[in-house]
Design a protein around this motif. Structure first.
Motif, short mmCIF file in Angstrom:
data_model
loop_
_atom_site.label_atom_id
_atom_site.label_comp_id
_atom_site.label_asym_id
_atom_site.label_seq_id
_atom_site.Cartn_x
_atom_site.Cartn_y
_atom_site.Cartn_z
N UNK A 247 0.83 -1.20 0.00
CA UNK A 247 0.00 0.00 0.00
C UNK A 247 0.87 1.25 0.00
N UNK A 248 1.92 1.27 0.82
CA UNK A 248 2.83 2.42 0.88
C UNK A 248 3.56 2.58 -0.45
N UNK B 284 2.44 10.28 1.87
CA UNK B 284 2.06 8.96 1.36
C UNK B 284 1.69 8.01 2.48
N UNK B 285 0.58 7.32 2.27
CA UNK B 285 0.13 6.33 3.23
C UNK B 285 -0.59 6.90 4.43
N UNK C 297 -3.01 4.35 -1.42
CA UNK C 297 -3.35 3.40 -2.47
C UNK C 297 -4.22 2.33 -1.83
N UNK C 298 -5.51 2.40 -2.13
CA UNK C 298 -6.47 1.47 -1.55
C UNK C 298 -6.81 0.37 -2.55
N UNK D 189 -6.60 -1.34 -7.67
CA UNK D 189 -5.98 -0.25 -6.91
C UNK D 189 -6.74 1.06 -7.15
N UNK D 190 -6.86 1.85 -6.09
CA UNK D 190 -7.55 3.14 -6.16
C UNK D 190 -6.66 4.19 -5.51
N UNK D 191 -6.46 5.30 -6.20
CA UNK D 191 -5.74 6.44 -5.63
C UNK D 191 -6.73 7.24 -4.79
#
Length: 173
Positions: free
Chosen positions: A11-12, A55-56, A80-81, A88-90
């Protein structure tokens, strides 16, 4: 390494990829992993505002809001989910500072217009008065940029592809 740690690292890494691509799509360049500064390579005015990227991070605490208000800058939490179908979704959260105060806007999605202008728009547009932001010499509040629901879906899909692209080095023309 546990499954949770592996998922957290992925995710990170996805959030860092989004940050790098965000810089490439705008008039910014990355400094480290957390700051976007104006890219002065094309001799733009120094009135561009630097942006803090996290980020994250979801940017949920009241302390963060107060800190951003004192700094008078804008911070963007980038995550980033994964969707239910494992896409992946921003995801963005914005702490927007103005006039000594800061407001938090969560669950924002990237949207790109037909000319390559990049925006952050609310995931849920059912709430009246939901703020939209445009990357333009900083991050600024903007009017709703899409013409209709089809245009909204198009811009969301195109922005998602660009932000999650691996190894891209070019801004859209």
């Amino acid at each position: 390494m546990t499954k949770k740690e592996t998922k957290g690292r992925a995710s990170y890494a996805g959030a860092l990829l989004i940050c790098r691509n965000l810089a490439r799509l705008t008039v910014y360049e990355m400094v480290g992993d957390q700051i976007l500064i104006p890219d002065n390579g094309d001799n733009q005015s120094s009135t561009l505002q630097s942006l803090i990227l996290m980020p994250g991070v979801q940017l949920a605490s009241d302390e963060m809001v107060r800190g951003i208000a004192k700094l008078g800058t804008t911070a963007i939490g980038v995550r980033c989910l994964r969707s239910r179908d494992d896409q992946r979704i921003a995801d963005f959260a914005v702490l927007f500072a103005a006039n000594g105060n800061a407001e938090r806007f969560a669950a924002m999605r990237a949207w790109i217009d037909r000319d390559g202008g990049l925006y952050l728009i609310p995931e849920d547009t059912s709430e009246a008065g939901s703020a939209c932001f445009k990357f333009d010499r900083g991050l600024h509040i903007a009017k709703q940029p899409w013409a209709d629901e089809a245009d909204r879906r198009r811009g969301l899909a195109e922005a998602m592809v660009l932000l999650l692209a691996e190894g891209t080095d070019q801004r859209p023309s």
